[in-house]
Design a protein around this motif. Sequence first.
Motif, PDB file in Angstrom:
ATOM      1  N   SER A 173      -0.309   1.765  -3.215  1.00  0.00           N
ATOM      2  CA  SER A 173       0.763   2.561  -3.166  1.00  0.00           C
ATOM      3  C   SER A 173       1.567   3.067  -1.879  1.00  0.00           C
ATOM      4  N   ASN A 174       2.650   2.926  -1.786  1.00  0.00           N
ATOM      5  CA  ASN A 174       3.283   3.507  -0.470  1.00  0.00           C
ATOM      6  C   ASN A 174       3.881   4.715  -1.213  1.00  0.00           C
ATOM      7  N   PRO A 175       3.709   5.922  -0.673  1.00  0.00           N
ATOM      8  CA  PRO A 175       3.165   6.309   0.680  1.00  0.00           C
ATOM      9  C   PRO A 175       1.756   6.657   0.697  1.00  0.00           C
ATOM     10  N   SER A 201       5.720  -3.705 -12.241  1.00  0.00           N
ATOM     11  CA  SER A 201       4.524  -3.376 -11.298  1.00  0.00           C
ATOM     12  C   SER A 201       4.820  -3.766  -9.899  1.00  0.00           C
ATOM     13  N   ASP A 202       5.157  -2.783  -8.936  1.00  0.00           N
ATOM     14  CA  ASP A 202       5.265  -3.234  -7.475  1.00  0.00           C
ATOM     15  C   ASP A 202       4.027  -3.402  -6.930  1.00  0.00           C
ATOM     16  N   GLU A 203       3.545  -4.991  -6.657  1.00  0.00           N
ATOM     17  CA  GLU A 203       2.341  -5.436  -5.940  1.00  0.00           C
ATOM     18  C   GLU A 203       2.822  -5.674  -4.661  1.00  0.00           C
ATOM     19  N   ILE A 204       3.784  -5.300  -3.903  1.00  0.00           N
ATOM     20  CA  ILE A 204       3.864  -5.766  -2.519  1.00  0.00           C
ATOM     21  C   ILE A 204       2.698  -5.680  -1.813  1.00  0.00           C
ATOM     22  N   TYR A 205       1.848  -4.680  -1.745  1.00  0.00           N
ATOM     23  CA  TYR A 205       0.595  -4.651  -1.039  1.00  0.00           C
ATOM     24  C   TYR A 205      -0.662  -5.186  -1.477  1.00  0.00           C
ATOM     25  N   GLU A 206      -0.529  -6.182  -2.517  1.00  0.00           N
ATOM     26  CA  GLU A 206      -1.696  -6.625  -3.185  1.00  0.00           C
ATOM     27  C   GLU A 206      -2.815  -7.229  -2.355  1.00  0.00           C
ATOM     28  N   VAL A 236       6.670 -11.505   0.448  1.00  0.00           N
ATOM     29  CA  VAL A 236       6.128 -12.043   1.551  1.00  0.00           C
ATOM     30  C   VAL A 236       6.045 -11.101   2.762  1.00  0.00           C
ATOM     31  N   SER A 237       7.046  -9.938   2.515  1.00  0.00           N
ATOM     32  CA  SER A 237       7.224  -9.147   3.652  1.00  0.00           C
ATOM     33  C   SER A 237       5.838  -8.540   4.387  1.00  0.00           C
ATOM     34  N   LYS A 238       4.949  -7.989   3.571  1.00  0.00           N
ATOM     35  CA  LYS A 238       3.901  -7.322   4.181  1.00  0.00           C
ATOM     36  C   LYS A 238       2.628  -8.172   4.186  1.00  0.00           C
ATOM     37  N   ALA A 239       2.163  -8.999   3.325  1.00  0.00           N
ATOM     38  CA  ALA A 239       1.281 -10.016   3.557  1.00  0.00           C
ATOM     39  C   ALA A 239       1.514 -10.840   4.847  1.00  0.00           C
ATOM     40  N   TRP A 245      12.756 -11.470   7.146  1.00  0.00           N
ATOM     41  CA  TRP A 245      13.043 -12.677   6.688  1.00  0.00           C
ATOM     42  C   TRP A 245      13.799 -12.241   5.285  1.00  0.00           C
ATOM     43  N   ARG A 246      13.341 -11.264   4.693  1.00  0.00           N
ATOM     44  CA  ARG A 246      14.130 -10.698   3.444  1.00  0.00           C
ATOM     45  C   ARG A 246      13.765 -11.564   2.422  1.00  0.00           C
ATOM     46  N   ILE A 247      12.665 -11.788   1.761  1.00  0.00           N
ATOM     47  CA  ILE A 247      12.306 -12.746   0.547  1.00  0.00           C
ATOM     48  C   ILE A 247      11.370 -11.970  -0.306  1.00  0.00           C
TER      49      ILE A 247
HETATM   50  N1  PMP Z   1       8.103  -1.845  -2.506  1.00  0.00           N
HETATM   51  C1  PMP Z   1       7.410  -0.993  -1.662  1.00  0.00           C
HETATM   52  C2  PMP Z   1       6.425   0.121  -2.439  1.00  0.00           C
HETATM   53  C3  PMP Z   1       7.514  -0.872  -0.172  1.00  0.00           C
HETATM   54  O1  PMP Z   1       6.851  -0.065   0.304  1.00  0.00           O
HETATM   55  C4  PMP Z   1       8.580  -2.000   0.175  1.00  0.00           C
HETATM   56  C5  PMP Z   1       8.949  -1.473   1.448  1.00  0.00           C
HETATM   57  N2  PMP Z   1       8.988  -2.410   2.229  1.00  0.00           N
HETATM   58  C6  PMP Z   1       9.274  -2.533  -0.665  1.00  0.00           C
HETATM   59  C7  PMP Z   1       8.972  -2.687  -2.095  1.00  0.00           C
HETATM   60  C8  PMP Z   1      10.227  -3.421   0.032  1.00  0.00           C
HETATM   61  O2  PMP Z   1       9.928  -4.380   0.545  1.00  0.00           O
HETATM   62  P1  PMP Z   1      10.854  -5.558   1.176  1.00  0.00           P
HETATM   63  O3  PMP Z   1      10.980  -5.402   2.786  1.00  0.00           O
HETATM   64  O4  PMP Z   1      10.541  -7.065   0.736  1.00  0.00           O
HETATM   65  O5  PMP Z   1      12.234  -5.402   0.711  1.00  0.00           O
END
Ligand code: PMP
Length: 398
Positions: A173-175, A201-206, A236-239, A245-247
């Motif tokens: 989770s963020n935050p 399911s937002d798995e951006i930090y997987e 791809v933002s976090k990993a 790049w915004r994908i």
């Molecule tokens: N979901 C969460 C939980 C985030 O923290 C963020 C912040 N980057 C995003 C989505 C959006 O990511 P992006 O930069 O790829 O738009």
Amino acid sequence: MKLSAVVQSLKPSATIAAAAQAKALKSQGITVYDFTLGEPDFNTPEHIQAAAIAAMKAGHTHYTPSGGIPELKKAVCSLYERDYGLKFQPNQVLISNGAKHSLHNVITSLCGAGDEVIIPAPYWVSYSALVELAGAIPVIVETSEADGFRMSAQQFDSAITSRTRLLLLNSPSNPTGATYSREQLEGLAEVARRRDVLVCSDEIYEKLLYTNEPAHCFAVLLGGAAAERTIIVSGVSKAYAMTGWRIGWTIAPAVLTSAMDNLQSQETSNPCSISQYASLAALTGPQDCVEAMRMEFARRREYVLGRLHAMRGVTLADPGGAFYAFFNVSHYFSRPLGKGTKVSNATEFCAALLEESHVALVSGDAFGAPGYVRLSFASDLDNLRMGLDRIEKFLNVD
Ligand code: PMP
Ligand code: GLU
């Protein structure tokens, strides 16, 4: 000029606003210890940059299909097969302009006026805003530090009404950095099936995990049956340190993917062609950069947690993933801070800390968590050391 009602009621993203405030101070020549933005401080790995340059040289500078290039969709499918044993088809994948855009597509395509979307708090700032933008109603479910900021299956069940459309889940989770165990996720998936609720399911930090438990994709739950009602969001933002790049992408049932593709084709056309080729290189190229960055975040996490736990009155649930420490500073409200300043909430706390000590954090108020502040440890160790020294001094910890 008369603005639309929807835009008038929209607040700017609090994370982006906090970062802009820190930047404004920096532009005055002041050294600011800036722990606001959640983005890797590393540069995008060389081989990914090289792929972007090669893509430009090869003429990939035109519109692409609105939902993304077929190669990247296939690469996303291969990724989920490799990591989770899940078999998706390219017509279930939509490539968008960052995971935030993916979330907008999901919410706008599924929810309208009067629909309810369940969001466990603390939540990422844009969740509630995106839901409101669609005319829908965020239903906030409070979680506690004692429970590791995880919503139980019972809490989820109790929050569902006949108008519930969607659960917005974010693990890690963020935050808070909270990560759900497999068992906890199975519990939520079971409720979603029984009550007929969709799960985004937002798995951006997987890829950024610090526990012994592996990442769990929500679609693997219930023996794979959860996939029918799951929309995966990642990117791809976090990993890969590719925030600029915004994908991002979604994986969803094909009928929803096609609807979201229509929406995207009208709103933004395709995501940047060059970024798509760079992301293709990220997903199909060497993966050691991901682990190298994760290990560096792990080192910083250890350091930050050691320092925060040593500050009397500060409490926090250790983050299992992402790169945030989310700690409670309410013990310090109404006590003299720094040069004698008194604050009564987290927003005032952050403002005073920035003004007096030049340390920038984000107030928990923006995440639906009064009393807390978020520190992003996507910053180098020297910075963290000096920033935490200043926080300690500001608190007048005795
Ligand atoms: N979901 C969460 C939980 C985030 O923290 C963020 C912040 N980057 C995003 C989505 C959006 O990511 P992006 O930069 O790829 O738009
Ligand atoms: N998600 C990051 C954060 O929470 C980036 C900023 C944003 O998009 O809100 O800091």
